[in-house]
Enzyme design. Structure first.
Site, PDB file in Angstrom:
ATOM      1  N   ARG A  82      -0.704  -4.157  -3.834  1.00 42.49           N
ATOM      2  CA  ARG A  82      -2.060  -3.657  -4.085  1.00 42.49           C
ATOM      3  C   ARG A  82      -2.128  -2.152  -3.880  1.00 42.49           C
ATOM      4  NH1 ARG A  82      -6.665  -6.822  -0.946  1.00 42.49           N
ATOM      5  NH2 ARG A  82      -5.968  -5.502   0.762  1.00 42.49           N
ATOM      6  N   LYS A 184      -8.249  -0.260  -3.699  1.00 41.69           N
ATOM      7  CA  LYS A 184      -8.708   0.026  -2.339  1.00 41.69           C
ATOM      8  C   LYS A 184      -8.669   1.535  -2.122  1.00 41.69           C
ATOM      9  CE  LYS A 184      -8.527  -2.663   1.907  1.00 41.69           C
ATOM     10  NZ  LYS A 184      -9.725  -3.498   1.748  1.00 41.69           N
ATOM     11  N   GLU A 220     -19.344  -8.529  -4.994  1.00 44.91           N
ATOM     12  CA  GLU A 220     -18.881  -8.727  -3.619  1.00 44.91           C
ATOM     13  C   GLU A 220     -19.757  -7.928  -2.680  1.00 44.91           C
ATOM     14  OE1 GLU A 220     -15.110  -6.973  -2.503  1.00 44.91           O
ATOM     15  OE2 GLU A 220     -15.043  -5.795  -4.327  1.00 44.91           O
TER      16      GLU A 220
END
Ligand SMILES: *Cc1c(COP(=O)(O)O)cnc(C)c1O
Length: 341
Positions: A82, A184, A220
């Site tokens: 990620r 992220k 989210e």
């Protein structure tokens, strides 16, 4: 290994400086060999790209002591992948997956005395991150970067059990359809600070963000993915290209299917459907799963049948199974647990 004299069972979720951190620098198109260092301070150019244009990405994972005394980390390969995806989207160099895992191992070993003992509820939180360090004033990516991992012992996210929380539907957007919601990056959090401070002032624990284009679908919260349970015990999670692919959520979906024999669905979830669900939870590394009891939509309340006292029964099973796997009480799927010592 002697552990530090810390009151493990009363730790909160905060930063505590530990002895060692990993650092590697990128210059002239290559990463150096990397090393463990003592100094927790960073000296940067006043014009460093990260300070002017927020070129920074990060990860979060935990090391902990299992029931039989091993120090382990949970699925660090997925954090490595990620971070690589985040780097590509942010015009930053990829820190190779094998080197990432090696750096995680080194950081845990060097801070072994801070890995909380089994049964205390505490863990050693690891924070890998990368940022542009050379001066940049015309808008462009940096040429030099630093990758670091620090460790900090943290308490259980919820003291005294996970009480359901109340969240509000936010009028702010978290991520644009073709933006950076799926990586992220620190910038996703910078723009969420005003929204979370506002939500807290209004008495809510978190924000539910809807899709920015149509405001009809669930995305989210600021830092956790949603899982829902239908009245016939199906586990549903929203699918969207602008939510962050949570490793906890992906693990929970596997646990639901392979360990609990539940039907699972990753699909678009319309806000209008939510009133028909039986349970709702937020998932992420820090809390594993936080149950949601109530959602406030501009004054209109949606109350889940699981109530405000405890987790719903399926959420509880998911929580118990996943934490059982992590703590070595239940056999893990192949490759999920990396033993360090
Ligand atoms: C980190 C993060 C999560 C949780 O991901 P995990 O891999 O489960 O820790 C969820 N949403 C956002 C926006 C995040 O940054």
């Amino acid at each position: 290994m002697d552990k530090k004299n810390i009151d493990w069972s009363n730790l909160g979720f905060g930063y505590i400086k530990t002895d060692k951190r990993y650092v590697s620098n990128y210059a002239d198109g290559a990463w150096d060999n990397g090393e463990m260092i003592d100094d927790d301070m960073i000296t940067l150019s006043e014009c460093a790209c990260v300070l002017q244009y927020s070129q920074s990405i990060f990860e979060g994972l935990k090391a902990y002591t299992t029931e039989n005394g091993h120090t382990v980390v949970f699925r660090p390969d997925l954090n490595a992948e990620r971070l690589a995806n985040s780097a590509k989207r942010m015009e930053m160099p990829v820190f190779p997956v094998d080197r990432f895992i090696d750096a995680v191992e080194k950081t845990v070993r060097a801070n072994e005395a801070y890995v909380p003992p089994y049964g205390t509820g505490a863990t050693l939180y690891l924070r890998p991150y990368m940022f542009g360090i050379n001066p940049v004033i015309g808008v462009k990516p940096a040429d030099n970067f630093q990758f670091r991992i620090f460790a900090t012992p943290v308490g259980p996210y919820f003291k005294g059990g996970a009480k359901p929380i109340t969240i509000k539907v936010s009028d702010f957007d978290r991520a644009a359809p073709n933006g950076t919601g799926h990586i992220k990056a620190g910038l996703n959090y910078a723009m969420s600070l005003h929204a979370i401070v506002t939500a807290h002032q209004e008495g809510f624990d978190e924000n539910m963000y809807l899709d920015a284009a149509t405001r009809t679908k669930v995305e989210e919260t600021g830092g956790a993915n949603f899982i829902f349970v239908t009245k016939d015990n199906k586990v549903v999670t929203p699918k969207s290209s602008s939510i962050l692919p949570s490793i906890t959520r992906r693990s929970i979906m596997t646990v639901a299917k392979d360990y609990l024999g539940l039907e699972t669905e990753e699909r678009e979830v319309y806000f209008d459907e939510i009133k028909d669900f039986a349970e709702c939870g937020l998932c992420g590394t820090a809390a594993v799963i936080s149950p949601v009891g109530k959602i406030n939509d501009h004054g209109k309340e949606i109350c889940f049948p699981s109530g405000m006292e405890k987790m719903g029964p399926i959420t509880q099973k998911l929580y118990d199974t996943l934490t059982g796997i992590q703590m070595g009480r239940i056999e893990a799927p192949k490759g999920w647990i990396k033993v360090i010592d």
